[in-house]
Enzyme design. Sequence first.
Site, mmCIF file in Angstrom:
data_model
loop_
_atom_site.group_PDB
_atom_site.id
_atom_site.type_symbol
_atom_site.label_atom_id
_atom_site.label_comp_id
_atom_site.label_asym_id
_atom_site.label_seq_id
_atom_site.Cartn_x
_atom_site.Cartn_y
_atom_site.Cartn_z
ATOM 1 N N CYS A 68 0.897 -1.163 0.000
ATOM 2 C CA CYS A 68 0.000 0.000 0.000
ATOM 3 C C CYS A 68 0.922 1.196 0.000
ATOM 4 C CB CYS A 68 -0.912 0.036 1.228
ATOM 5 S SG CYS A 68 -1.775 1.625 1.331
ATOM 6 N N CYS A 108 -0.574 4.177 2.541
ATOM 7 C CA CYS A 108 -0.549 4.015 4.000
ATOM 8 C C CYS A 108 -0.229 2.557 4.324
ATOM 9 C CB CYS A 108 -1.850 4.507 4.629
ATOM 10 S SG CYS A 108 -3.355 4.019 3.754
ATOM 11 N N SER A 109 -1.216 1.790 4.739
ATOM 12 C CA SER A 109 -0.894 0.412 5.112
ATOM 13 C C SER A 109 -2.081 -0.516 4.857
ATOM 14 C CB SER A 109 -0.500 0.358 6.585
ATOM 15 O OG SER A 109 -1.556 0.881 7.375
ATOM 16 N N CYS A 110 -2.858 -0.257 3.784
ATOM 17 C CA CYS A 110 -4.039 -1.077 3.509
ATOM 18 C C CYS A 110 -3.624 -2.542 3.356
ATOM 19 C CB CYS A 110 -4.739 -0.579 2.252
ATOM 20 S SG CYS A 110 -5.375 1.090 2.472
HETATM 21 FE FE FE Z 1 -3.309 2.007 3.010
#
Ligand code: FE
Length: 193
Positions: free
Chosen positions: A98, A101-103
């Site tokens: 991602c 962000c951190s999906c």
């Molecule tokens: Fe994300």
Amino acid sequence: MNVLEADGAALLKAITKLLSAKGVLTEAEIAQQRSAVDNAPPGQGARMVARAWTDADYRAQLLSDGSSAAEAMNIPMRGMPPLGVLENTDEVHHLVVCTLCSCYPKAILGYPPYWYKSAAYRARAVRDPRGLLAEFGTILPPQVKLRVVDSTADYRWMVLPRRPDGTQDWSIERLAAIVRPGDMVGVTIPTTE
Ligand code: FE
């Protein structure tokens, strides 16, 4: 910077020091918790992979509609972004990141490994994906095409890794036990060792 010693290491050290100085948590407790999260069994996703390795119909369902394949394993997907599943083969290897962000499909894979959220991982997955993979010990033959896919708030990706050789007689449970979170985002490859 090596992704496995990603950014945040200095911050983590400072916070750990403060928490233990103030008597909130000991360094050992923090280290133990961190290790529990980093090494949490991937569980559901690993069961899906193992089933796809042993059941052609399920494999087809997984690759065409990841969300319905998750639901078929009693994983609730209502309200979750759709899940896409990409198959790694002799010819093409997928790596999931991602970049924003951190999906990460938590319902399927649990909490992301710490490095997944790091700026180093997110940048290098795009800029130098082969170098990044090498840091995880994953050396792709040059003829294997590498595709980097971006998970977002609207669509999450997961990898169906290749089944390791020598596992023809293995049960689903035994297969599921060797599938790690990194294998399902394409940073590592399942191994029987
Ligand atoms: Fe994300």
